[in-house]
Enzyme design. Structure first.
Site, mmCIF file in Angstrom:
data_model
loop_
_atom_site.group_PDB
_atom_site.id
_atom_site.type_symbol
_atom_site.label_atom_id
_atom_site.label_comp_id
_atom_site.label_asym_id
_atom_site.label_seq_id
_atom_site.Cartn_x
_atom_site.Cartn_y
_atom_site.Cartn_z
ATOM 1 N N GLU A 23 -10.176 -1.381 5.162
ATOM 2 C CA GLU A 23 -10.210 -0.960 6.641
ATOM 3 C C GLU A 23 -11.625 -1.855 7.218
ATOM 4 O OE1 GLU A 23 -8.958 0.411 9.354
ATOM 5 O OE2 GLU A 23 -7.632 1.798 8.183
ATOM 6 N N ASP A 63 -7.990 -2.898 13.871
ATOM 7 C CA ASP A 63 -9.376 -3.164 13.760
ATOM 8 C C ASP A 63 -9.320 -4.622 12.477
ATOM 9 O OD1 ASP A 63 -8.434 -2.149 11.330
ATOM 10 O OD2 ASP A 63 -9.284 -0.253 11.559
ATOM 11 N N HIS A 80 -7.790 -4.679 10.792
ATOM 12 C CA HIS A 80 -7.202 -4.387 8.500
ATOM 13 C C HIS A 80 -5.735 -5.150 8.244
ATOM 14 C CE1 HIS A 80 -4.998 -0.785 10.011
ATOM 15 N NE2 HIS A 80 -3.948 -1.486 9.834
ATOM 16 N N ASP A 91 0.856 -1.079 -0.360
ATOM 17 C CA ASP A 91 0.075 0.238 0.106
ATOM 18 C C ASP A 91 0.694 0.628 -0.139
ATOM 19 O OD1 ASP A 91 0.779 -0.468 2.519
ATOM 20 O OD2 ASP A 91 -0.941 -0.929 3.444
HETATM 21 C C1 F6R Z 1 1.470 -2.017 5.905
HETATM 22 C C2 F6R Z 1 -0.524 -1.986 6.070
HETATM 23 C C3 F6R Z 1 -1.015 -2.694 8.457
HETATM 24 C C4 F6R Z 1 0.027 -3.052 8.726
HETATM 25 C C5 F6R Z 1 -0.912 -2.459 9.882
HETATM 26 C C6 F6R Z 1 0.144 -3.029 11.015
HETATM 27 O O1 F6R Z 1 1.937 -1.768 4.787
HETATM 28 O O2 F6R Z 1 -0.459 -3.026 5.363
HETATM 29 O O3 F6R Z 1 -1.849 -3.261 6.954
HETATM 30 O O4 F6R Z 1 0.590 -4.199 8.854
HETATM 31 O O5 F6R Z 1 -1.508 -1.183 10.190
HETATM 32 O O6 F6R Z 1 0.838 -2.021 11.374
HETATM 33 P P1 F6R Z 1 1.962 -1.767 12.279
HETATM 34 O O7 F6R Z 1 3.078 -3.762 11.957
HETATM 35 O O8 F6R Z 1 2.318 -0.839 12.577
HETATM 36 O O9 F6R Z 1 1.298 -2.580 14.125
#
Ligand code: F6R
Length: 262
Positions: free
Chosen positions: A144, A137, A139, A68
């Protein structure tokens, strides 16, 4: 059902991921890696870089696709996912930056960028190993809750919780976190041949329980991993704390036959 592995810490998880990637690249020098940003994969990337160095693995043909990117954020800024992937993956591993791609978050091209990105992944032969983190959440990528489980890469509005979670990368100021992003869809992610999701800490416990033991629902996007034929979920004890069957997962991993790969 995904394989669920409960480890002591991020280093143990990182080592499992690194071994998988090294085995892959030895067999397929132009392997395609699916890359995530955030905190969860950092130890995994560190372990991978160490193995590449110590074992003299040729990664000159390895290709990569990030999950992303923020929309409307200059890719040159340090918070962009292009910069993050360069810092955490491309440079430490010594990958060819021209072979590593991030979705185009430029506002002029957003209408077509998602389709183009999915086509580029398909043209590369698909992702071999996709590393994933998970949001509090549920995702994955920036899909989301409420995201279609069949979605392709597209623009999404970030949830307020995700913007608050990510404010730490923007001087703690939630107002600096972009409101939109472009993300691989859940349908895109499910096309990867092997998914490895990493989660650490009690803050992820509820999302992990929903993902592994709840129903498959777009309201917990990561629950789509239950549909994947080869998904591995690696968690520490705190992230595993709400799993009802955690004793069984630990037992199954402890008794895993040697011939069975991760
Ligand atoms: C990042 C991504 C997000 C993260 C998620 C967890 O490229 O796609 O889905 O993997 O927000 O983030 P962390 O690892 O920082 O808790």
């Amino acid at each position: 059902m995904a394989e669920i592995i409960i480890v002591d810490n991020e280093d143990e998880a990182g080592e499992l991921y690194a071994r998988c990637v090294i085995d892959l690249v030895r067999n397929r020098p132009d392997a395609v890696l699916g890359l995530a940003t955030g905190s969860s994969p950092l130890a995994a990337y560190r372990h991978l870089a160490r193995h590449v160095r110590d074992e003299h693995i040729d990664v000159s043909r390895v290709r990569g696709f990030a999950l992303d990117e923020y929309a409307g954020l200059d890719p040159a800024t340090s918070q962009s996912y292009r910069s993050t992937i360069t810092r955490t993956v491309v440079q430490p591993l010594g990958l060819d930056p021209h072979l590593v791609h991030t979705p185009d978050g430029g506002t002029d091209t957003l209408a077509t960028a998602g389709r183009d990105y999915d086509r580029a992944i398909a043209d590369a032969g698909g992702v071999d190993i996709q590393i994933l983190g998970i949001g509090t959440d549920g995702h994955i990528g920036f899909n989301e809750p409420g995201s279609s489980l069949a979605s392709g890469t597209r623009i999404k509005t970030l949830a307020e919780q995700t913007r608050k979670d990510n404010a730490r990368f923007f001087d703690g100021d939630v107002d600096k976190v972009p409101t939109h992003c472009i993300t691989q869809g859940i349908g895109t992610i499910l096309k990867a041949r092997h998914l490895i999701l990493l989660a650490f800490g009690a803050g992820k416990a509820e999302a992990i329980a929903e993902t592994c033991e709840g129903g498959i629902s777009s309201f917990c996007p990561a629950s789509a991993l239950q549909l994947h034929p080869h998904a591995t979920i690696i968690v520490d004890g705190a992230a595993a704390s709400r799993l009802r069957h955690k004793d069984y997962y630990a037992y199954a991993f402890a008794h895993k036959p040697q011939w069975q790969e991760l």
